[in-house]
Scaffold this motif. Structure first.
Motif, PDB file in Angstrom:
ATOM      1  N   ASP A 142      32.132  32.862  41.057  1.00  0.00           N
ATOM      2  CA  ASP A 142      32.772  32.510  39.788  1.00  0.00           C
ATOM      3  C   ASP A 142      31.730  32.526  38.684  1.00  0.00           C
ATOM      4  O   ASP A 142      30.890  31.631  38.576  1.00  0.00           O
ATOM      5  CB  ASP A 142      33.414  31.125  39.873  1.00  0.00           C
ATOM      6  CG  ASP A 142      34.311  30.841  38.680  1.00  0.00           C
ATOM      7  OD1 ASP A 142      33.825  30.933  37.547  1.00  0.00           O
ATOM      8  OD2 ASP A 142      35.493  30.557  38.888  1.00  0.00           O
ATOM      9  N   ILE A 143      31.781  33.564  37.846  1.00  0.00           N
ATOM     10  CA  ILE A 143      30.726  33.745  36.846  1.00  0.00           C
ATOM     11  C   ILE A 143      30.732  32.640  35.802  1.00  0.00           C
ATOM     12  O   ILE A 143      29.674  32.211  35.325  1.00  0.00           O
ATOM     13  CB  ILE A 143      30.853  35.134  36.186  1.00  0.00           C
ATOM     14  CG1 ILE A 143      29.613  35.423  35.352  1.00  0.00           C
ATOM     15  CG2 ILE A 143      32.111  35.253  35.359  1.00  0.00           C
ATOM     16  CD1 ILE A 143      29.530  36.864  34.892  1.00  0.00           C
ATOM     17  N   ALA A 144      31.923  32.146  35.431  1.00  0.00           N
ATOM     18  CA  ALA A 144      31.986  31.092  34.417  1.00  0.00           C
ATOM     19  C   ALA A 144      31.323  29.813  34.919  1.00  0.00           C
ATOM     20  O   ALA A 144      30.502  29.201  34.223  1.00  0.00           O
ATOM     21  CB  ALA A 144      33.447  30.821  34.033  1.00  0.00           C
ATOM     22  N   ASP A 172      30.790  41.543  42.284  1.00  0.00           N
ATOM     23  CA  ASP A 172      31.673  40.758  43.154  1.00  0.00           C
ATOM     24  C   ASP A 172      33.126  40.911  42.720  1.00  0.00           C
ATOM     25  O   ASP A 172      34.025  41.063  43.555  1.00  0.00           O
ATOM     26  CB  ASP A 172      31.290  39.269  43.082  1.00  0.00           C
ATOM     27  CG  ASP A 172      30.288  38.882  44.149  1.00  0.00           C
ATOM     28  OD1 ASP A 172      29.865  39.763  44.916  1.00  0.00           O
ATOM     29  OD2 ASP A 172      29.929  37.700  44.218  1.00  0.00           O
ATOM     30  N   ASP A 173      33.342  40.829  41.404  1.00  0.00           N
ATOM     31  CA  ASP A 173      34.701  40.982  40.886  1.00  0.00           C
ATOM     32  C   ASP A 173      35.250  42.365  41.216  1.00  0.00           C
ATOM     33  O   ASP A 173      36.429  42.514  41.569  1.00  0.00           O
ATOM     34  CB  ASP A 173      34.719  40.760  39.370  1.00  0.00           C
ATOM     35  CG  ASP A 173      34.597  39.297  38.989  1.00  0.00           C
ATOM     36  OD1 ASP A 173      34.844  38.437  39.856  1.00  0.00           O
ATOM     37  OD2 ASP A 173      34.255  39.009  37.830  1.00  0.00           O
ATOM     38  N   VAL A 178      38.981  45.664  44.650  1.00  0.00           N
ATOM     39  CA  VAL A 178      39.228  46.653  45.704  1.00  0.00           C
ATOM     40  C   VAL A 178      39.861  45.982  46.927  1.00  0.00           C
ATOM     41  O   VAL A 178      40.808  46.510  47.531  1.00  0.00           O
ATOM     42  CB  VAL A 178      37.908  47.355  46.087  1.00  0.00           C
ATOM     43  CG1 VAL A 178      38.119  48.258  47.296  1.00  0.00           C
ATOM     44  CG2 VAL A 178      37.366  48.158  44.913  1.00  0.00           C
ATOM     45  N   ILE A 179      39.353  44.803  47.292  1.00  0.00           N
ATOM     46  CA  ILE A 179      39.879  44.079  48.456  1.00  0.00           C
ATOM     47  C   ILE A 179      41.342  43.705  48.241  1.00  0.00           C
ATOM     48  O   ILE A 179      42.186  43.870  49.136  1.00  0.00           O
ATOM     49  CB  ILE A 179      39.027  42.819  48.731  1.00  0.00           C
ATOM     50  CG1 ILE A 179      37.669  43.227  49.302  1.00  0.00           C
ATOM     51  CG2 ILE A 179      39.750  41.874  49.691  1.00  0.00           C
ATOM     52  CD1 ILE A 179      36.677  42.086  49.375  1.00  0.00           C
ATOM     53  N   THR A 348      37.258  30.427  40.851  1.00  0.00           N
ATOM     54  CA  THR A 348      38.462  31.109  40.355  1.00  0.00           C
ATOM     55  C   THR A 348      38.956  32.198  41.295  1.00  0.00           C
ATOM     56  O   THR A 348      40.102  32.196  41.746  1.00  0.00           O
ATOM     57  CB  THR A 348      38.205  31.705  38.959  1.00  0.00           C
ATOM     58  OG1 THR A 348      37.789  30.662  38.076  1.00  0.00           O
ATOM     59  CG2 THR A 348      39.471  32.344  38.401  1.00  0.00           C
ATOM     60  N   MET A 349      38.094  33.183  41.594  1.00  0.00           N
ATOM     61  CA  MET A 349      38.537  34.311  42.405  1.00  0.00           C
ATOM     62  C   MET A 349      38.838  33.871  43.843  1.00  0.00           C
ATOM     63  O   MET A 349      39.749  34.409  44.488  1.00  0.00           O
ATOM     64  CB  MET A 349      37.488  35.416  42.395  1.00  0.00           C
ATOM     65  CG  MET A 349      37.995  36.751  42.894  1.00  0.00           C
ATOM     66  SD  MET A 349      39.238  37.505  41.811  1.00  0.00           S
ATOM     67  CE  MET A 349      38.178  38.216  40.547  1.00  0.00           C
ATOM     68  N   SER A 350      38.100  32.887  44.348  1.00  0.00           N
ATOM     69  CA  SER A 350      38.357  32.404  45.710  1.00  0.00           C
ATOM     70  C   SER A 350      39.732  31.748  45.816  1.00  0.00           C
ATOM     71  O   SER A 350      40.481  31.988  46.769  1.00  0.00           O
ATOM     72  CB  SER A 350      37.269  31.417  46.139  1.00  0.00           C
ATOM     73  OG  SER A 350      36.025  32.060  46.264  1.00  0.00           O
ATOM     74  N   LEU A 351      40.066  30.904  44.839  1.00  0.00           N
ATOM     75  CA  LEU A 351      41.394  30.293  44.836  1.00  0.00           C
ATOM     76  C   LEU A 351      42.480  31.354  44.687  1.00  0.00           C
ATOM     77  O   LEU A 351      43.552  31.269  45.299  1.00  0.00           O
ATOM     78  CB  LEU A 351      41.506  29.270  43.700  1.00  0.00           C
ATOM     79  CG  LEU A 351      40.730  27.963  43.866  1.00  0.00           C
ATOM     80  CD1 LEU A 351      40.883  27.108  42.626  1.00  0.00           C
ATOM     81  CD2 LEU A 351      41.188  27.198  45.099  1.00  0.00           C
TER      82      LEU A 351
END
Length: 394
Positions: A142-144, A172-173, A178-179, A348-351
């Motif tokens: 999460d970059i933020a 990572d994003d 892609v994932i 963020t992205m994990s959630l």
């Protein structure tokens, strides 16, 4: 002269991006803390009931009805992914990722930081088909949040490390995009998919004909979002596809620069905090911290905390020691390790991936425990290492 102007614009964009992401991280932290507080207070029933409320509209043949939570995750987060796509495109064409020599270290480190957390999760969840699909949850930074932690340290951290962390998080994003496209796509509806392809071709044509006005792109982008939503591919990927068609060139302020600038504040201070508020609410009465020892949340927590730091730092150290890459300028190996630990902040992205990976409500809640625990420990340890790294500098 033109190259110098582009370079100046890229530097200004990067400085503004770092500042805004850091301050947006504080708002995101506050939103997540508020969600946890409300979810464990007398206001919890109203909070969860609001998120489950269905809203929609009928406009001719267009019929949409989703919960508030889905409107946030599938609708508003498309703007987050649009901004991510714009940032990736800018960095690849004009920024830190435009030079192969600058891409090697963060690119390889990001790959290690995606692969090792996934392997740790899979190892802990082998033989469990109900939770195996969450392997990608601990793979994102999460970059933020991470830049928010770095901002607390001020000038103690070299600017090169902030750029390094930003490059890793952007890659990572990209990996997460892609994932999601490959592994978290529902059953495809070919008619809607064909329509989305036609709209995408129209957007590419606008780019090729050097259309500099943003409104035609945004109007077609709304249609693209609807068609992608109905096609079975996750709707937020429409934001990424739209971003790739926005022109990078064109006058003193190109369309990509204008749109990126317009989106930064709404995304940083409204959309991601709202997403955090809607998704971080975890009732400890329903799922206690003892659940952290279950395979899914434990895999997420260890993937973020151990997998991220070992993957990022291990690959970085191997490349530096072999002479294939140089360390970030002015940074010690201890500081580099501290930033690798911060890469385990995956909120963020994990959630977001967790909500895609599972349909079982309990697994989604357990995932939140793993994300919160892994991210919090990574943030605190990373902060501690970077605060004391100067005394141990190589």
């Amino acid at each position: 002269m033109a190259l110098r102007a582009v370079s100046r614009r890229a530097r200004r964009a990067l400085v503004g991006f770092l500042r805004q992401e850091a301050s947006g991280g504080y708002v995101l932290m506050a939103a997540a803390a508020l969600a946890l507080a409300i979810a464990n207070s007398p206001l919890a029933p109203a909070y969860f009931r609001t998120l489950d409320t269905h809203l929609g509209f009928v406009l001719g043949p267009v019929h949409l009805r989703e919960t508030v939570l889905h409107w946030i995750n599938d609708g508003l987060m498309a703007l987050f992914f649009l901004l991510v796509g714009l940032e990736i495109k800018r960095e690849v064409l004009d920024g830190q990722l435009s030079r192969p020599s600058a891409v090697l270290l963060p690119g390889a480190a990001a790959l290690g930081g995606v692969a090792l957390p996934a392997l740790i999760y899979l190892a802990l969840n082998r033989g469990r088909p109900d939770s195996l699909g969450g392997w990608a949850i601990p793979s994102a930074t999460d970059i933020a949040f991470a830049l928010g932690v770095l901002a607390l340290l001020g000038s103690r951290v070299p600017a090169s490390l902030k750029v390094f962390l930003t490059a890793i998080a952007i890659m990572d994003d990209l990996a997460a995009i892609v994932i999601i496209a490959l592994f978290y796509t529902a059953q495809l509806h070919l008619a809607y998919l064909a329509g989305a392809g036609a709209v995408l071709l129209a957007l590419i044509a606008l780019n090729r004909f050097k259309v500099a006005r943003l409104w035609p792109y945004l109007l077609l982008g709304v249609v693209l979002w609807f068609l992608v939503l109905k096609s079975g591919i996750h709707a937020t990927l429409a934001g990424v596809a739209l971003a790739l068609t926005i022109p990078q060139r064109g006058g003193e302020h190109p369309p990509l620069e204008r749109l990126e600038h317009a989106l930064h504040k709404p995304v940083a201070f409204v959309i991601t905090p709202l997403f955090g508020f809607a998704n971080a609410g975890l009732s400890f009465a329903a799922v206690g911290f003892s659940a952290l020892l279950d395979p899914a949340p434990l895999g997420v927590a260890l993937g973020l905390f151990l997998g991220k730091q070992c993957g990022v730092f291990g690959v970085s150290l191997a490349l530096i020691k072999s002479g294939l890459a140089r360390p970030p300028r002015g940074a010690s190996l201890v500081q580099l390790y501290g930033v690798a630990v911060l890469c385990g902040v995956g909120f963020t992205m994990s959630l977001f991936i967790g909500a895609l990976a599972f349909s079982d409500a309990r697994l989604i809640e357990e995932t939140k425990i793993g994300v919160l625990a892994g991210s919090l420990i990574s943030a605190l340890l990373g902060l501690l290492i970077l605060r004391t790294a100067k005394a141990h500098a190589d």
